[in-house]
Design an enzyme around this catalytic site. Structure first.
Site, PDB file in Angstrom:
ATOM      1  N   CYS A 118      -3.857   1.015 -10.916  1.00 21.37           N
ATOM      2  CA  CYS A 118      -4.424  -0.255 -11.408  1.00 21.37           C
ATOM      3  C   CYS A 118      -5.547  -0.099 -12.442  1.00 21.37           C
ATOM      4  CB  CYS A 118      -4.863  -1.152 -10.267  1.00 21.37           C
ATOM      5  SG  CYS A 118      -5.994  -0.393  -9.106  1.00 21.37           S
ATOM      6  N   CYS A 126      -1.016  -2.094  -9.341  1.00 21.07           N
ATOM      7  CA  CYS A 126      -1.162  -0.734  -8.825  1.00 21.07           C
ATOM      8  C   CYS A 126       0.065   0.139  -9.071  1.00 21.07           C
ATOM      9  CB  CYS A 126      -1.488  -0.785  -7.333  1.00 21.07           C
ATOM     10  SG  CYS A 126      -3.046  -1.643  -6.996  1.00 21.07           S
ATOM     11  N   LYS A 191      -4.629  -0.781   4.287  1.00 15.78           N
ATOM     12  CA  LYS A 191      -5.432  -1.387   3.229  1.00 15.78           C
ATOM     13  C   LYS A 191      -4.981  -2.838   3.072  1.00 15.78           C
ATOM     14  CE  LYS A 191      -6.559  -1.171  -1.660  1.00 15.78           C
ATOM     15  NZ  LYS A 191      -6.550  -0.379  -2.883  1.00 15.78           N
ATOM     16  N   ARG A 213      -2.089  -8.917  -5.184  1.00 18.02           N
ATOM     17  CA  ARG A 213      -1.583  -7.644  -4.659  1.00 18.02           C
ATOM     18  C   ARG A 213      -0.897  -7.815  -3.296  1.00 18.02           C
ATOM     19  NH1 ARG A 213      -3.902  -4.904  -8.624  1.00 18.02           N
ATOM     20  NH2 ARG A 213      -6.114  -4.336  -8.768  1.00 18.02           N
ATOM     21  N   LYS A 244      -9.351  -0.178   5.548  1.00 19.44           N
ATOM     22  CA  LYS A 244     -10.112  -0.764   4.450  1.00 19.44           C
ATOM     23  C   LYS A 244      -9.782  -2.239   4.298  1.00 19.44           C
ATOM     24  CE  LYS A 244     -10.381  -0.595  -0.525  1.00 19.44           C
ATOM     25  NZ  LYS A 244      -9.735  -0.208  -1.737  1.00 19.44           N
ATOM     26  N   SER A 270     -16.707  -2.914  -1.982  1.00 18.13           N
ATOM     27  CA  SER A 270     -17.636  -3.500  -2.946  1.00 18.13           C
ATOM     28  C   SER A 270     -18.202  -4.851  -2.520  1.00 18.13           C
ATOM     29  CB  SER A 270     -16.938  -3.629  -4.297  1.00 18.13           C
ATOM     30  OG  SER A 270     -15.757  -4.398  -4.186  1.00 18.13           O
TER      31      SER A 270
HETATM   32  C1  PBG Z   1      -7.475   0.741  -6.260  1.00 13.84           C
HETATM   33  C2  PBG Z   1      -8.638   0.535  -5.361  1.00 13.84           C
HETATM   34  C3  PBG Z   1      -9.314  -0.655  -5.073  1.00 13.84           C
HETATM   35  C4  PBG Z   1     -10.375  -0.317  -4.236  1.00 13.84           C
HETATM   36  C5  PBG Z   1     -10.296   1.058  -4.032  1.00 13.84           C
HETATM   37  N1  PBG Z   1      -9.200   1.559  -4.722  1.00 13.84           N
HETATM   38  C6  PBG Z   1      -9.119  -2.032  -5.568  1.00 13.84           C
HETATM   39  C7  PBG Z   1      -7.957  -2.833  -5.259  1.00 13.84           C
HETATM   40  O1  PBG Z   1      -7.069  -2.454  -4.515  1.00 13.84           O
HETATM   41  O2  PBG Z   1      -7.911  -3.925  -5.837  1.00 13.84           O
HETATM   42  C8  PBG Z   1     -11.399  -1.276  -3.694  1.00 13.84           C
HETATM   43  C9  PBG Z   1     -12.716  -0.690  -3.425  1.00 13.84           C
HETATM   44  C10 PBG Z   1     -13.845  -1.659  -3.299  1.00 13.84           C
HETATM   45  O3  PBG Z   1     -13.680  -2.897  -3.311  1.00 13.84           O
HETATM   46  O4  PBG Z   1     -14.955  -1.155  -3.185  1.00 13.84           O
HETATM   47  N2  PBG Z   1      -6.293   0.240  -5.782  1.00 13.84           N
HETATM   48 ZN    ZN Z   2      -4.646  -0.072  -7.268  1.00  8.17          ZN
END
Ligand code: PBG
Ligand code: ZN
Length: 321
Positions: A118, A126, A191, A213, A244, A270
């Site tokens: 991504c 992704c 995730k 996603r 996660k 984040s």
């Molecule tokens: C990439 C990825 C993401 C995160 C870690 N690897 C973003 C997503 O899936 O949109 C999120 C990490 C965070 O929010 O700190 N796929």
């Molecule tokens: Zn991604």
């Protein structure tokens, strides 16, 4: 009379019976590296977190090492993005260049590379987009190339965060075939499609340009499915499995860590960071106490590794305890 308060009478008594302690050995620090020169951009929604160009990265590495943090997770942000995310598997790409630089300067740092397309695709999904669907098997082929490229550059850990089916087994074979038999796979296994990734997409310039996603990341309502995902990744050969985000999913971490004898990582994402930062800036909560409480909860729920943007602050606060 039974008095549970007896064991709470002083700090020394409390620390004697404390069940869970967080150590800086548990913390992994995410770092954003952007292509270009002389760049240090603060991410607006993540105060204290920056995008660095490779020539400015030493400042952050030195800070990390001096705080005693020994592992990091690297995200690369290329200047050029295309449909197939080709910079992700370009041996001269920004992420690979950063990995070589870090390993040269600090060979002992445990360096994990996030593996996902991504940040590298023009559409921000992704994987490889076919119509409006992300094609699983075509994506896995590219993730294998990306993983080998990261391992070749010197990554100790490959961390696939894409949520394609079958990618752990495919990446394991690709690594083994190229001789990277000791490169660890830390799979983002459970995730979830989460609103808490909002600030990350600003940090990594990776917001999807259309749709969402949800056809590959998990539905936040599903706990049993999370266990199936974790079991599948273990079967496919993951060395470490991950849940996660963290706080809204500690039930899953707890159940999974009691079910499987595996090292568990949890990603304190984040949005979780930004919420604490924003409330602390307003003076509404005590940042240090809130962060340490959250990290303790993650450890208590079964995490061995906590990936967190608070790592450097937390390492300092843990020294002060
Ligand atoms: C990439 C990825 C993401 C995160 C870690 N690897 C973003 C997503 O899936 O949109 C999120 C990490 C965070 O929010 O700190 N796929
Ligand atoms: Zn991604």
């Amino acid at each position: 009379m039974k008095r549970l308060r007896r064991l709470r009478t002083s700090e020394n008594m409390r620390s004697l019976v404390r069940e869970t302690t967080v150590s800086k050995n548990d913390l992994m620090y995410p770092v954003f590296v952007i292509e270009g020169e002389n760049i240090k951009n603060e991410v607006p929604s993540m105060p204290g977190i920056y995008q660095y160009s490779v020539d400015r990265l030493d400042e952050e590495l030195d800070r990390m090492v001096s705080r005693g943090i020994k592992s990091m997770l690297i995200f690369g942000i290329p200047a050029h993005k295309d449909e197939k995310g080709s910079e992700a598997y370009n041996d001269r790409g920004v992420t690979q260049t950063a990995i070589r630089h870090i390993k040269e300067k600090y060979p002992d740092i445990i360096l994990a590379a996030d593996v996902c397309l991504c940040e590298y695709t023009s559409h921000g999904h992704c994987g490889v987009v076919c119509g409006s669907y992300v094609d699983n098997d075509e994506t896995v082929k590219l993730l294998c190339k990306m993983s080998v490229s990261m391992a070749k550059a010197g990554a100790d850990i490959i961390a696939p965060s894409d949520m394609m089916d079958g990618r752990v087994a495919a990446i394991r074979s690709a690594l083994d075939e190229k001789g990277f038999i000791n490169t660890v796979i830390m799979a983002y296994s459970a995730k979830f499609a989460s609103a808490y990734y909002g600030p990350f997409r600003e940090a990594a310039n990776s917001a999807p340009q259309f749709g969402d996603r949800k056809s590959y990341q998990m539905d936040s309502a599903n706990g049993k499915e999370a266990l199936r995902e974790i079991e599948e990744d273990i079967t496919e050969g993951a060395d470490i499995v991950m849940v996660k985000p963290a706080l809204a999913y500690l039930d899953i971490l707890k159940e999974a860590s009691l079910t499987y004898n595996m090292p568990f990582a949890v990603y304190n994402v984040s949005g979780e960071y930004s919420m604490v930062k924003a409330a602390a800036q307003k003076g509404w909560i005590d940042e240090k106490r809130t962060v340490l409480e959250n990290l303790t909860a993650m450890k208590r729920a079964g995490a061995h590794i906590i990936i967190t943007y608070h790592a450097l602050d937390a390492a300092k606060w843990l020294e002060e305890l």
